[in-house]
Design a protein around this motif. Structure first.
Motif, PDB file in Angstrom:
ATOM      1  N   ALA A  33       0.823  -1.219   0.000  1.00  0.00           N
ATOM      2  CA  ALA A  33       0.000   0.000   0.000  1.00  0.00           C
ATOM      3  C   ALA A  33       0.852   1.261   0.000  1.00  0.00           C
ATOM      4  CB  ALA A  33      -0.961  -0.029   1.181  1.00  0.00           C
ATOM      5  N   ILE A  34       1.922   1.242  -0.771  1.00  0.00           N
ATOM      6  CA  ILE A  34       2.735   2.448  -0.960  1.00  0.00           C
ATOM      7  C   ILE A  34       1.863   3.484  -1.656  1.00  0.00           C
ATOM      8  CG2 ILE A  34       4.621   3.375  -2.352  1.00  0.00           C
ATOM      9  CD1 ILE A  34       6.078   0.685  -1.766  1.00  0.00           C
ATOM     10  N   GLN A  35       1.208   3.064  -2.705  1.00  0.00           N
ATOM     11  CA  GLN A  35       0.179   3.821  -3.411  1.00  0.00           C
ATOM     12  C   GLN A  35      -0.405   2.871  -4.446  1.00  0.00           C
ATOM     13  OE1 GLN A  35       1.376   4.143  -7.457  1.00  0.00           O
ATOM     14  NE2 GLN A  35      -0.338   5.281  -6.665  1.00  0.00           N
ATOM     15  N   GLY A  36      -1.502   3.259  -5.095  1.00  0.00           N
ATOM     16  CA  GLY A  36      -2.110   2.419  -6.113  1.00  0.00           C
ATOM     17  C   GLY A  36      -3.492   1.940  -5.706  1.00  0.00           C
ATOM     18  N   ASP A  37      -4.008   0.907  -6.423  1.00  0.00           N
ATOM     19  CA  ASP A  37      -5.392   0.507  -6.129  1.00  0.00           C
ATOM     20  C   ASP A  37      -5.450  -0.603  -5.074  1.00  0.00           C
ATOM     21  OD1 ASP A  37      -4.585  -1.563  -7.844  1.00  0.00           O
ATOM     22  OD2 ASP A  37      -6.574  -1.758  -8.741  1.00  0.00           O
ATOM     23  N   TYR A  38      -4.750  -0.357  -3.969  1.00  0.00           N
ATOM     24  CA  TYR A  38      -4.745  -1.324  -2.857  1.00  0.00           C
ATOM     25  C   TYR A  38      -6.132  -1.495  -2.230  1.00  0.00           C
ATOM     26  CZ  TYR A  38      -3.653   3.166  -0.563  1.00  0.00           C
ATOM     27  OH  TYR A  38      -3.645   4.479  -0.177  1.00  0.00           O
ATOM     28  N   ARG A  56       2.855  -1.323   4.420  1.00  0.00           N
ATOM     29  CA  ARG A  56       3.593  -0.097   4.102  1.00  0.00           C
ATOM     30  C   ARG A  56       5.035  -0.157   4.590  1.00  0.00           C
ATOM     31  NH1 ARG A  56      -1.704   2.444   5.211  1.00  0.00           N
ATOM     32  NH2 ARG A  56      -2.415   3.306   3.217  1.00  0.00           N
ATOM     33  N   THR A  76       7.052   4.741  -8.753  1.00  0.00           N
ATOM     34  CA  THR A  76       6.845   5.199  -7.375  1.00  0.00           C
ATOM     35  C   THR A  76       7.111   4.055  -6.393  1.00  0.00           C
ATOM     36  OG1 THR A  76       5.153   6.709  -8.186  1.00  0.00           O
ATOM     37  CG2 THR A  76       5.201   6.320  -5.827  1.00  0.00           C
ATOM     38  N   PHE A  80      10.137   3.924  -3.186  1.00  0.00           N
ATOM     39  CA  PHE A  80       9.923   3.576  -1.773  1.00  0.00           C
ATOM     40  C   PHE A  80      10.722   2.346  -1.388  1.00  0.00           C
ATOM     41  CE2 PHE A  80       6.824   5.946   0.630  1.00  0.00           C
ATOM     42  CZ  PHE A  80       6.322   6.805  -0.318  1.00  0.00           C
TER      43      PHE A  80
ATOM     44  N   LEU B  29      -4.028   6.006  -8.776  1.00  0.00           N
ATOM     45  CA  LEU B  29      -3.265   7.153  -8.260  1.00  0.00           C
ATOM     46  C   LEU B  29      -3.405   7.310  -6.747  1.00  0.00           C
ATOM     47  CD1 LEU B  29      -4.257   9.707 -11.052  1.00  0.00           C
ATOM     48  CD2 LEU B  29      -2.185   8.314 -10.937  1.00  0.00           C
ATOM     49  N   LYS B  30      -4.313   6.522  -6.143  1.00  0.00           N
ATOM     50  CA  LYS B  30      -4.565   6.659  -4.704  1.00  0.00           C
ATOM     51  C   LYS B  30      -3.288   6.520  -3.878  1.00  0.00           C
ATOM     52  CE  LYS B  30      -9.397   5.346  -4.063  1.00  0.00           C
ATOM     53  NZ  LYS B  30     -10.287   4.295  -3.519  1.00  0.00           N
ATOM     54  N   GLY B  31      -3.228   7.293  -2.809  1.00  0.00           N
ATOM     55  CA  GLY B  31      -2.075   7.222  -1.920  1.00  0.00           C
ATOM     56  C   GLY B  31      -0.839   7.904  -2.485  1.00  0.00           C
ATOM     57  N   GLY B  32      -1.014   8.559  -3.633  1.00  0.00           N
ATOM     58  CA  GLY B  32       0.138   9.175  -4.289  1.00  0.00           C
ATOM     59  C   GLY B  32       0.075  10.690  -4.303  1.00  0.00           C
ATOM     60  N   GLU B 242      -7.753  10.882  -0.439  1.00  0.00           N
ATOM     61  CA  GLU B 242      -7.202   9.599  -0.885  1.00  0.00           C
ATOM     62  C   GLU B 242      -5.904   9.780  -1.679  1.00  0.00           C
ATOM     63  OE1 GLU B 242     -10.960   6.697  -1.179  1.00  0.00           O
ATOM     64  OE2 GLU B 242     -11.085   8.380  -2.572  1.00  0.00           O
ATOM     65  N   THR B 283       2.207   8.614   1.845  1.00  0.00           N
ATOM     66  CA  THR B 283       2.054   7.168   2.099  1.00  0.00           C
ATOM     67  C   THR B 283       1.987   6.880   3.596  1.00  0.00           C
ATOM     68  OG1 THR B 283       3.139   6.514   0.063  1.00  0.00           O
ATOM     69  CG2 THR B 283       3.200   4.917   1.856  1.00  0.00           C
TER      70      THR B 283
END
Lengths: 220, 321
Positions: A33-38, A56, A76, A80, B29-32, B242, B283
């Motif tokens: 869950a760094i970023q993205g559709d987690y 994370r 990205t 990380f 793009l969530k969390g970014g 988000e 994050t």
């Protein structure tokens, strides 16, 4: 106060036998869950009876039975992973534990990445080309036959990569225009599309099944 | 609007293909962090720092505010140059209601179009019909009604407006709190009360009902407008955002002067340190230890302009309705 709260919840789990039993039965599957559709992956996992854990930090890898690398931006993710010494822990994890990568996650698993070349975990015997189908305007939804039981599968492609080449040991479960889009290699699964964005959860079910059988094997 | 929805409040897989693909990219793009960039070098710094996307524009909001004049879509040459320079998605802004600018941006292959109050509005009554485009749109909102009107027009992502170009987070906070509060309030209403709620919010009943059932917007809800530090980003994420848009906060030195990232290595380093820190903070928004660590690594911060000192008629957020 938060200390009291967490102690209370631990006590509750320990004393609550049926709950503890369910917990052993439903595998804990991490979603990077760094970023993205987690979020979408976590929801899909819940719907197929697994317990999602948003990962994370590297130390969280010790608490999970399998891991999903979600869609998002692979550049990205790499920043990380390189920063926190995360990469070496993750490399070790994917050597032995079931791991499923979608889109950016698939890129991360490959032995070779092109367009442009970048670092990867190198555990899936394949060459993956980034943004191979073009930009967002070229994103698309296809329904096609797969090796999975139960008829054609909907596949959502968003700025998708392409598995240009696969090597030894890679089992191709679905294709698009002659290129693999869903593959399996031992305890590794990868898709260039996003099964987490469809209502049909057969791909997640297959991964959870893989995790379960792996849990049985490693004397847990 | 014929779209149905699922339990977690997103448009369901039974919605139209186009909308699902648009919202799908927003999910990625969530969390970014999405960073405003004005040239290729800034775009490279953003990608290098871990941004999930860059917003290509000619002047960041702080400069538009200071310099005045009509702010328009960026030159296609600039946008093309940035598209070619990075592998992450590229966004660009069109003026409110200016569908011809949006057509040009779609033609250029921009991945997301921001119909933005930061530029000078082209239409005082109508926003762009975003359903007519294949490229997804993000739109600003100050409250739930505004967010739902934009979604009705086809927006695939909502962001708070805040007050762009100030480096003052106070209005982004106000808008996020208001949207979250209004969504919560809907969840306790009875079915028959929702019709009146739709009237109050001046939003389509169907969308009001979706929010009432799910307690959240049917598209991702990001934050923008005055976010300048890692702590600002963490604050917005904890309040329910988000993902984070950072405009003037990374590449600006004084109010209207950008850091010289092309020729001055020290100023380049400063921009890199800010960009990296905000990415990590977004994050790890819930981890004060990491937030303290990355905040300490930042050299310099945009000077900023207190939003309270801006006269109402000078505000960007009141553009659009």
């Amino acid at each position: 106060m938060s200390g009291t709260q967490s102690r209370k919840s631990i006590t509750k789990t320990e004393s609550d036998e049926p709950k503890a039993a369910t917990r052993t039965a439903s595998p804990r599957i991490g979603v990077l869950a760094i970023q993205g559709d987690y979020d979408a992956h976590a929801q899909a996992l819940r719907e197929v009876g697994a317990e999602p854990v948003l990962v994370r930090k590297p130390e969280q890898l010790a608490e999970i039975d399998g891991l999903i690398l979600p869609g998002g931006e692979s550049t990205t993710f790499l920043k990380f992973l390189e920063r926190d010494g995360f990469l070496s822990s993750l490399r070790e994890f994917v050597q032995t534990k079931p791991t499923f990568g979608t889109c950016a996650g698939c890129i991360l698993l490959a032995t070779e990445v092109t367009h442009p070349p970048q670092k990867s975990l190198g555990v899936l015997n394949a060459t993956v080309e980034r943004n191979a189908y073009g930009r967002q305007i070229d994103s698309s939804i296809h329904t096609a036959a797969t090796e999975l039981p139960g008829g054609p599968l909907e596949m959502v492609y968003i700025r998708a990569p392409r598995i240009a080449k696969t090597g030894e040991g890679v089992n191709v479960l679905a294709q698009r225009d002659g290129f693999p889009v869903l593959v399996e290699q031992g305890h590794i699964m990868a898709a260039t599309f996003h099964p987490e964005l469809s209502a049909d959860h057969r791909v997640h079910q297959r991964f959870v099944k893989m995790v379960r059988s792996h849990m049985g094997r490693s004397s847990r | 609007m014929a779209d149905t929805h699922n339990g977690n409040g997103s448009f369901a897989p039974t919605s139209g293909t186009s909308l699902r693909l648009k919202v799908g990219l927003a999910e990625m793009l969530k969390g970014g962090v999405i960073m405003d960039v004005m040239n290729v070098e800034q775009a490279r710094i953003a990608e290098e720092a871990g941004a999930v996307s860059v917003m290509a524009l000619e002047r960041v909001p702080a400069m538009i505010r200071a310099e005045g004049g009509v702010a328009r879509m960026a030159n296609p040459k600039l946008i093309k140059g940035i598209i070619d320079a990075v592998s992450i998605p590229v966004m660009a802004k069109a003026r409110i209601g200016h569908f011809a600018e949006a057509q040009i941006l779609q033609e250029l292959g921009v991945d997301f179009i921001d119909e933005s109050e930061v530029l000078t509005p082209a239409d005082e009554a109508h926003h762009i019909d975003k359903h007519a485009f294949k490229t997804p749109f993000v739109c600003g909102a100050r409250n739930l009604g505004e967010a739902l009107r934009r979604i009705a027009e086809g927006a695939a992502m909502i962001r708070t407006k805040g007050e762009a170009g100030t480096g003052d987070v106070v209005h982004a906070v106000q808008h996020m709190r208001q949207i979250v509060r209004e969504m919560k309030a809907l969840t306790v209403l009875s079915e028959q009360e929702l019709y009146a709620a739709a009237k109050e919010h001046q939003a389509p009943y169907e969308l009001v009902r979706i929010v009432a059932q799910a307690g959240r917007l049917p598209v991702p809800n990001f934050s923008a407008g005055g976010i300048a530090t890692p702590a600002d980003a963490a604050l917005m994420m904890q309040l329910g955002a988000e993902a984070i848009f950072v405009g003037s906060g990374i590449f600006m030195k004084e109010r209207a002067t950008p850091l010289d990232v092309e020729k001055n290595p020290k100023e380049r380093e400063e921009a890199v340190s800010r960009a990296k820190a905000i990415v990590v903070a977004t994050t790890h928004y819930n981890d004060p230890r990491i937030l303290a660590e990355v905040s300490a690594q930042v050299t310099g911060t945009m000077k900023g302009l207190a939003a309270a000192a801006i006269e109402e008629k000078e505000m960007l957020q009141t553009r659009g309705w």
